[in-house]
Design an enzyme around this catalytic site. Sequence first.
Site, short mmCIF file in Angstrom:
data_model
loop_
_atom_site.label_atom_id
_atom_site.label_comp_id
_atom_site.label_asym_id
_atom_site.label_seq_id
_atom_site.Cartn_x
_atom_site.Cartn_y
_atom_site.Cartn_z
N ARG A 261 53.07 10.45 26.01
CA ARG A 261 53.44 10.98 27.31
C ARG A 261 54.95 10.86 27.51
NH1 ARG A 261 48.53 8.59 31.19
NH2 ARG A 261 46.84 9.31 29.83
N ARG A 276 54.42 0.92 30.67
CA ARG A 276 54.55 2.39 30.69
C ARG A 276 55.36 2.83 29.48
NH1 ARG A 276 53.34 5.60 34.96
NH2 ARG A 276 53.37 3.79 36.35
N GLU A 348 46.92 -0.81 37.68
CA GLU A 348 45.92 0.07 37.08
C GLU A 348 45.78 -0.17 35.58
OE1 GLU A 348 45.46 4.61 35.58
OE2 GLU A 348 46.98 4.22 37.12
N SER A 351 41.34 4.58 34.86
CA SER A 351 40.91 5.56 35.86
C SER A 351 39.65 6.21 35.34
CB SER A 351 41.99 6.63 36.08
OG SER A 351 43.05 6.13 36.87
N ARG A 390 47.94 -2.01 28.17
CA ARG A 390 47.87 -2.71 29.46
C ARG A 390 46.90 -3.88 29.40
NH1 ARG A 390 49.06 1.42 34.47
NH2 ARG A 390 50.87 2.41 33.49
#
Length: 425
Positions: A261, A276, A348, A351, A390
């Site tokens: 990403r 991130r 987070e 999801s 994460r």
Amino acid sequence: MHDIRFIRENPAAFDAALARRGLEPLSVGILALDERNRALKTELQHGQARRNEASKAIGQAMAARDMEKAESLKAEVAALKDRMPALEAEDRETGEQLLAMLAAIPNLPADDVPQGADEAANVEIGRWGEPRSFPFAPQDHADFGPALGLDFEGAAALSGARFAALRGQMARLHRALAQFMLDRQSGENGYEEVNPPLLVRDDALFGTGQLPKFAEDLFRTTDGRWLIPTAEVSLTNLVREQIVAAESLPIRLTALTPCFRSEAGSAGRDTRGFIRQHQFEKVELVAICKPEDSEAEHERMCAAAEGVLQALNLPYRKMLLCTGDMGFSARKTWDLEVWLPSQQTYREISSVSNCGDFQARRMNARYKPEGEKQTRFLHTLNGSGLAVGRALVAVLENYQQEDGSVVVPEALAPYMGGITRLRTN
């Protein structure tokens, strides 16, 4: 993608759902373009039929030696022939405009999704586990991780910011987490393991909703392919342009892949540490099912993700996302947020989304219900089970010790080759 028939029959309801997403009414513009497109198709059909009819009549007039009528019919056919290409071009143009308009609109939220502009309106559903009480001030993983093999400087020299190299025992812990998650999802939870392509074409990203709107968040190769931002893209598109046998449903798939990403929309956020990154690994879950089963499948998938956190004894909370914080393709999303001691907050880590038939329409993925002649669009769901990087951060911070070491969670013992604690050199 949206069902144009639904918009025709329920324009007010469509606009009301968009308003919950914070969007202006769009049904008037959509229906005007749709009406023009349908009128063009009707005119084309009538023109083609009349041209065929007149062409036959020419022969009949010639046989009857009615030359005046034959010439009149020839002139009509010539005029129709001249007119048809312009109609066909306008038909294609309006059709493409309508498709582009519908493709740019996010999924409509489910009725039980709370309305709100951003994450402040998300609703906490519940919590699991108690955050650990430390006898010392817990550190950020970015501060104590490098001494254990989390190499940011070496990676930055190779690739720039938002990359990391994992070395030695840190690499082993990362691999252990990934394998533990994959084994759990493919074994205990019944998801079929897949090793999918990491490079995909435009159609695949359009199908799951990343294109055309979110191209800037992706990496593209020089030959026009894209690096996947999540294995959701590859796994979900395995049923694109197919009519799936009803008896094979539900289809449950999982994959451990690198994800890529550009993080174009997150400038300045989480610039330190491993949270991130431009490149990271994730165990993805995808389910493809009948419409009547998607809510139960959503619950099942979320439980599969929660089970990983519980097995690792990591405190977390479950959040129902509001309309303003939900992803483009989702109609309902739960976020799982893991406790990070250094930040004294939940972040987070997964999801889990029900997309309804939104992605299936973009992919033209259908099934034929037993006893019915017509096909229906499938429902698709996706979720992280979990994001490996994460999870690594959560383990490092929640299992850190005062001497700078990190205790390995018991669930990972079979994967660690006898290593029970990460220690500084």
